[in-house]
Scaffold this active site. Structure first.
Site, short mmCIF file in Angstrom:
data_model
loop_
_atom_site.label_atom_id
_atom_site.label_comp_id
_atom_site.label_asym_id
_atom_site.label_seq_id
_atom_site.Cartn_x
_atom_site.Cartn_y
_atom_site.Cartn_z
N LYS A 65 1.29 -1.91 0.27
CA LYS A 65 -0.06 -0.14 0.15
C LYS A 65 0.69 0.88 -0.47
O LYS A 65 0.47 2.05 -0.99
CB LYS A 65 -1.10 0.29 0.91
CG LYS A 65 -2.18 -1.18 0.85
CD LYS A 65 -3.00 -0.85 2.43
CE LYS A 65 -4.03 -2.21 2.28
NZ LYS A 65 -5.08 -1.98 3.21
N ASP A 101 -9.45 2.49 2.71
CA ASP A 101 -9.71 1.61 4.31
C ASP A 101 -10.81 2.08 4.92
O ASP A 101 -11.54 1.39 6.33
CB ASP A 101 -8.80 1.19 4.43
CG ASP A 101 -8.78 0.45 3.39
OD1 ASP A 101 -8.88 -0.91 2.91
OD2 ASP A 101 -6.33 0.05 3.33
#
Ligand code: ATR
Length: 269
Positions: A65, A101
């Site tokens: 990420k 997220d």
């Protein structure tokens, strides 16, 4: 057919293909969604090739990420701020990086009727997972936010990013009472559940950003044993962050709760 994938290492366990295929079936969108295993030192080559061959978008999972945030042509401000990208979209020939997220976590907590506003929040961990959800949690107006981490310097760095709103502590110097405790460490991946004094979890609501098929992550088991009032793993967050990614790619938001019920029978309507 438009092609999408989740890129990670490892990636074989990922539920993302199942989730996105279900969204596509539900919304009538025609697309293909695969798993892309990238070598740990080969993220840029793998994703570069994916887009060169006509790929339209990627979900990014561990451990990429942070690298994805640096790789994309343009990271959206929220993703750039946390230094982590979990969704890449190709728009007008340009790779754009997003982080869904935080919104995924907040939507799952809402769906499970867990309030954030006015509550004392404890986040355990100070890596990419916590960094990725921190802004969305603060936007939901908690009364206070503490970040506790094994390496206190990392908790302090994250707290500093937020200014006066957030306090930092080490795992064993935590003091006070918390209403909602969120585990964002990767300790559960090696089977460790108990990271803080069990008294802190007694009577609190406890949420694990990790998930497992049976909902019994090490942190969830530990919290239940410690007397938590409510416990959840992160399967709902996974589905919600996927829905937000799907909406970015396809311009339509799929419903999530039906899918959650099929992944985990017994999920309330
Ligand atoms: P991620 O992107 O998943 O957050 P990361 O950046 O490597 O991954 O962060 C992992 C987090 O889990 C960190 O907060 C780490 O603590 P340190 O900063 O002290 O390394 C935490 N963590 C991992 N294993 C742990 C363990 N066994 N006990 C306590 N914390 C642990």
């Amino acid at each position: 057919m438009d092609r999408y994938a989740v890129v990670g290492n490892p990636v074989s366990h990922s539920l993302s293909p199942e989730i996105h295929r279900a969204f596509a079936a539900k919304t009538g969108e025609r697309l293909r969604y695969d798993k892309l295993l990238a070598p740990v030192d080969g993220f840029a080559d793998s994703v570069g090739e994916f887009f060169e061959r006509g790929g339209r978008g990627l979900n990014v999972t561990l451990p990429f990420k942070g690298e994805a945030c640096r790789w994309v042509a343009e990271a959206q401000p929220a993703a750039a701020r946390c230094g982590a990208v979990n969704t890449i979209a190709l728009e007008d020939g340009k790779t754009l990086g997003f982080n869904t997220d935080g919104i995924g976590l907040v939507r799952d907590l809402e769906a499970q009727q867990v309030r954030i506003s006015g509550r004392r929040l404890l986040l355990i961990g100070a890596g990419g997972a916590v960094s990725g959800v921190l802004d969305a949690l603060i936007d939901a107006n908690p009364a206070s936010v503490h970040i506790a981490n094994r390496t206190i310097a990392k908790a302090e760095a994250l707290a500093e990013r937020q200014g006066a709103a957030v306090a930092a502590a080490s795992l064993d110097s935590l003091d006070g009472r918390f209403d909602l405790i969120i585990n964002g460490t990767s300790a559960g991946l090696t089977g460790e559940g108990g990271l803080i004094a069990p008294e802190l979890a007694a009577g609190a609501q406890c949420y694990d950003l990790l998930y497992s098929r049976d909902a019994q992550t090490p942190f969830c088991r530990w919290a239940k044993d410690a007397g938590a009032a409510w416990v959840s793993d992160g399967l709902g967050m996974l589905v919600e962050q996927a829905a937000a990614a799907f909406a970015i790619w396809r311009g339509c938001a799929p419903s999530t709760r039906d899918l959650l019920r099929s992944l985990r029978p017994g999920t309330p309507a």
